[in-house]
Design a protein around this motif. Sequence first.
Motif, PDB file in Angstrom:
ATOM      1  N   SER A 146     -28.401  49.037  18.669  1.00 46.71           N
ATOM      2  CA  SER A 146     -27.235  49.831  18.609  1.00 46.71           C
ATOM      3  C   SER A 146     -26.898  50.619  17.241  1.00 46.71           C
ATOM      4  CB  SER A 146     -25.835  49.063  18.570  1.00 46.71           C
ATOM      5  OG  SER A 146     -25.863  48.049  17.347  1.00 46.71           O
ATOM      6  N   VAL A 147     -26.284  51.444  17.263  1.00 42.90           N
ATOM      7  CA  VAL A 147     -25.755  52.175  15.867  1.00 42.90           C
ATOM      8  C   VAL A 147     -24.377  51.706  15.368  1.00 42.90           C
ATOM      9  CG1 VAL A 147     -27.408  54.183  16.389  1.00 42.90           C
ATOM     10  CG2 VAL A 147     -25.174  54.336  17.159  1.00 42.90           C
ATOM     11  N   VAL A 148     -24.232  52.064  13.991  1.00 40.11           N
ATOM     12  CA  VAL A 148     -22.823  51.720  13.660  1.00 40.11           C
ATOM     13  C   VAL A 148     -22.239  52.879  12.836  1.00 40.11           C
ATOM     14  CG1 VAL A 148     -22.854  49.119  13.926  1.00 40.11           C
ATOM     15  CG2 VAL A 148     -23.836  50.187  11.793  1.00 40.11           C
ATOM     16  N   LEU A 149     -20.822  52.845  12.681  1.00 37.61           N
ATOM     17  CA  LEU A 149     -20.317  53.642  11.744  1.00 37.61           C
ATOM     18  C   LEU A 149     -19.337  52.844  11.210  1.00 37.61           C
ATOM     19  CD1 LEU A 149     -18.977  56.471  10.471  1.00 37.61           C
ATOM     20  CD2 LEU A 149     -17.454  56.405  12.605  1.00 37.61           C
ATOM     21  N   THR A 150     -19.247  52.593   9.746  1.00 36.98           N
ATOM     22  CA  THR A 150     -18.230  51.887   9.182  1.00 36.98           C
ATOM     23  C   THR A 150     -17.418  52.714   8.214  1.00 36.98           C
ATOM     24  OG1 THR A 150     -20.151  50.257   9.285  1.00 36.98           O
ATOM     25  CG2 THR A 150     -18.198  49.820   7.896  1.00 36.98           C
ATOM     26  N   VAL A 151     -15.909  52.642   8.383  1.00 39.03           N
ATOM     27  CA  VAL A 151     -15.265  53.248   7.405  1.00 39.03           C
ATOM     28  C   VAL A 151     -14.356  52.374   6.601  1.00 39.03           C
ATOM     29  CG1 VAL A 151     -13.556  55.047   7.126  1.00 39.03           C
ATOM     30  CG2 VAL A 151     -15.390  55.381   8.906  1.00 39.03           C
ATOM     31  N   GLU A 152     -14.523  52.273   5.350  1.00 39.46           N
ATOM     32  CA  GLU A 152     -13.789  51.288   4.618  1.00 39.46           C
ATOM     33  C   GLU A 152     -13.110  51.893   3.426  1.00 39.46           C
ATOM     34  OE1 GLU A 152     -15.871  47.586   2.414  1.00 39.46           O
ATOM     35  OE2 GLU A 152     -17.162  48.581   3.920  1.00 39.46           O
ATOM     36  N   ASN A 153     -11.656  51.331   3.405  1.00 42.10           N
ATOM     37  CA  ASN A 153     -10.924  51.940   2.068  1.00 42.10           C
ATOM     38  C   ASN A 153     -10.343  50.711   1.457  1.00 42.10           C
ATOM     39  OD1 ASN A 153      -9.473  52.195   4.895  1.00 42.10           O
ATOM     40  ND2 ASN A 153      -7.805  51.647   3.371  1.00 42.10           N
ATOM     41  N   THR A 154      -9.959  51.118  -0.013  1.00 38.42           N
ATOM     42  CA  THR A 154      -9.292  50.177  -0.687  1.00 38.42           C
ATOM     43  C   THR A 154      -7.883  50.289  -0.198  1.00 38.42           C
ATOM     44  OG1 THR A 154      -9.082  52.280  -1.956  1.00 38.42           O
ATOM     45  CG2 THR A 154     -10.717  50.664  -2.777  1.00 38.42           C
ATOM     46  N   GLY A 155      -6.993  49.564  -0.520  1.00 39.18           N
ATOM     47  CA  GLY A 155      -5.483  49.618  -0.066  1.00 39.18           C
ATOM     48  C   GLY A 155      -4.879  47.893  -0.477  1.00 39.18           C
ATOM     49  N   GLU A 156      -3.703  47.928   0.311  1.00 38.89           N
ATOM     50  CA  GLU A 156      -2.950  46.812   0.076  1.00 38.89           C
ATOM     51  C   GLU A 156      -3.507  45.665   0.891  1.00 38.89           C
ATOM     52  OE1 GLU A 156       1.031  46.158   1.354  1.00 38.89           O
ATOM     53  OE2 GLU A 156       1.792  47.620   0.318  1.00 38.89           O
ATOM     54  N   ARG A 157      -3.388  44.327   0.399  1.00 40.77           N
ATOM     55  CA  ARG A 157      -4.132  43.350   1.393  1.00 40.77           C
ATOM     56  C   ARG A 157      -3.274  43.146   2.423  1.00 40.77           C
ATOM     57  NH1 ARG A 157      -4.553  39.577  -3.165  1.00 40.77           N
ATOM     58  NH2 ARG A 157      -6.727  39.814  -4.043  1.00 40.77           N
ATOM     59  N   LEU A 158      -4.053  43.022   3.608  1.00 42.52           N
ATOM     60  CA  LEU A 158      -3.467  43.012   4.998  1.00 42.52           C
ATOM     61  C   LEU A 158      -3.900  41.731   5.761  1.00 42.52           C
ATOM     62  CD1 LEU A 158      -4.091  46.766   5.951  1.00 42.52           C
ATOM     63  CD2 LEU A 158      -1.918  45.722   5.588  1.00 42.52           C
ATOM     64  N   THR A 159      -3.272  40.975   6.600  1.00 40.86           N
ATOM     65  CA  THR A 159      -3.301  40.032   7.120  1.00 40.86           C
ATOM     66  C   THR A 159      -4.298  40.212   8.507  1.00 40.86           C
ATOM     67  OG1 THR A 159      -1.336  39.784   8.532  1.00 40.86           O
ATOM     68  CG2 THR A 159      -1.395  38.570   6.361  1.00 40.86           C
ATOM     69  N   PRO A 160      -5.039  39.254   8.927  1.00 41.73           N
ATOM     70  CA  PRO A 160      -5.742  39.654  10.241  1.00 41.73           C
ATOM     71  C   PRO A 160      -4.854  39.830  11.528  1.00 41.73           C
ATOM     72  CG  PRO A 160      -6.673  37.646   9.240  1.00 41.73           C
ATOM     73  CD  PRO A 160      -5.568  37.926   8.428  1.00 41.73           C
ATOM     74  N   GLN A 161      -3.949  39.161  11.322  1.00 42.01           N
ATOM     75  CA  GLN A 161      -2.808  39.289  12.387  1.00 42.01           C
ATOM     76  C   GLN A 161      -2.472  40.715  12.417  1.00 42.01           C
ATOM     77  OE1 GLN A 161      -2.833  36.755  10.222  1.00 42.01           O
ATOM     78  NE2 GLN A 161      -2.473  34.977  11.312  1.00 42.01           N
ATOM     79  N   LEU A 162      -2.164  41.141  11.332  1.00 42.86           N
ATOM     80  CA  LEU A 162      -1.356  42.430  11.173  1.00 42.86           C
ATOM     81  C   LEU A 162      -2.628  43.773  11.666  1.00 42.86           C
ATOM     82  CD1 LEU A 162       1.234  44.517   9.834  1.00 42.86           C
ATOM     83  CD2 LEU A 162      -1.048  45.196   8.761  1.00 42.86           C
ATOM     84  N   VAL A 163      -3.386  43.408  11.173  1.00 45.43           N
ATOM     85  CA  VAL A 163      -4.605  44.274  11.472  1.00 45.43           C
ATOM     86  C   VAL A 163      -4.991  44.395  13.068  1.00 45.43           C
ATOM     87  CG1 VAL A 163      -7.241  44.765  11.090  1.00 45.43           C
ATOM     88  CG2 VAL A 163      -5.553  44.361   9.065  1.00 45.43           C
ATOM     89  N   SER A 164      -5.067  43.266  13.686  1.00 46.19           N
ATOM     90  CA  SER A 164      -5.208  43.385  15.053  1.00 46.19           C
ATOM     91  C   SER A 164      -4.203  44.143  15.931  1.00 46.19           C
ATOM     92  CB  SER A 164      -5.344  41.878  15.398  1.00 46.19           C
ATOM     93  OG  SER A 164      -4.183  41.279  15.505  1.00 46.19           O
ATOM     94  N   THR A 165      -3.148  44.321  15.636  1.00 52.15           N
ATOM     95  CA  THR A 165      -2.164  45.016  16.078  1.00 52.15           C
ATOM     96  C   THR A 165      -2.174  46.756  16.029  1.00 52.15           C
ATOM     97  OG1 THR A 165      -0.434  45.008  14.529  1.00 52.15           O
ATOM     98  CG2 THR A 165      -0.502  43.218  15.982  1.00 52.15           C
ATOM     99  N   LEU A 166      -2.911  46.852  15.073  1.00 51.02           N
ATOM    100  CA  LEU A 166      -2.981  48.337  14.678  1.00 51.02           C
ATOM    101  C   LEU A 166      -3.378  49.544  15.595  1.00 51.02           C
ATOM    102  CD1 LEU A 166      -3.872  48.201  10.643  1.00 51.02           C
ATOM    103  CD2 LEU A 166      -1.629  48.412  11.759  1.00 51.02           C
TER     104      LEU A 166
END
Length: 233
Positions: A154-174
């Motif tokens: 496979s191939v992957v594209l990763t985009v990562e950024n600094t910012g506030e700490r977020l919980t896995p629960q919140l991130v899973s709803t985005l």
Amino acid sequence: MLARLEAHVAEQRRFAANASHELRTPLAISKTLLDLARTDPTCDTGEIIDRLHTVNTRAIDLTEALLLLSRADQRAFIRVPVDLSLLAEEATETLLPLAERNGVTIETSGDVTPTIGSQALLLQLTMNLVHNAIVHNPPEHGTVWVHTGVRPRSVVLTVENTGERLTPQLVSTLTEPFRRGTERIRTDHAGVGLGLAIVKTITRAHDGTLTLTPRPAGGIRITVELPAAARLT
Ligand SMILES: Nc1ncnc2c1ncn2[C@@H]1O[C@H](COP(=O)(O)OP(=O)(O)OP(=O)(O)O)[C@@H](O)[C@H]1O
Ligand SMILES: [Mg+2]
């Protein structure tokens, strides 16, 4: 099977209700502004025109995002060889002025990353991710890392950024349509809340997987994994 079908129908209904509500808002605001212009002879017409312009632009953005979502969902696109690293480069170059205005530094890395798909949709996906990484980042001194890479199958594209700490629960709803994340993140960017839903749909239409992970130091790491092109070319 039946439960999954019912959940899907319920999700579609929720989506239609949310989309109608979101589209009604700019129309209702326009009506109020037009009524004001018609009934109040002392009103500032120039200001009303400016506000109407803003509201109209928002309605167009929303409609275009909805059209894009449905186009990607129908998988009605021609598949051609695409190099993700070139798309990452193009997205970064286009969004560099925005990053500079926001005091955000972008670092890109990765070699040729061949996959198969729609050049336009995959560029849109990359743009949405890089755009998010810039605007949902603390003002000043933020960093965005865009990386493309090849795995065995496979191939992957990763985009990562600094910012506030977020919980896995919140991130899973985005990735849910019209979800606009945390109120706590200060942002001047009033988006329509469809950027990640579009990314998710485009990824699915390319038989890929989308993973969102909160970074321990704050911010998010988003990975799009797509089938490699090698076996098809
Ligand atoms: N890279 C990111 N870092 C931190 N939060 C993010 C990131 N990407 C998305 N988010 C959060 O997820 C929410 C949903 O993102 P999404 O792209 O779907 O909508 P949006 O950016 O608000 O609007 P638009 O439709 O214009 O993209 C955002 O409002 C934001 O709170
Ligand atoms: Mg967005």
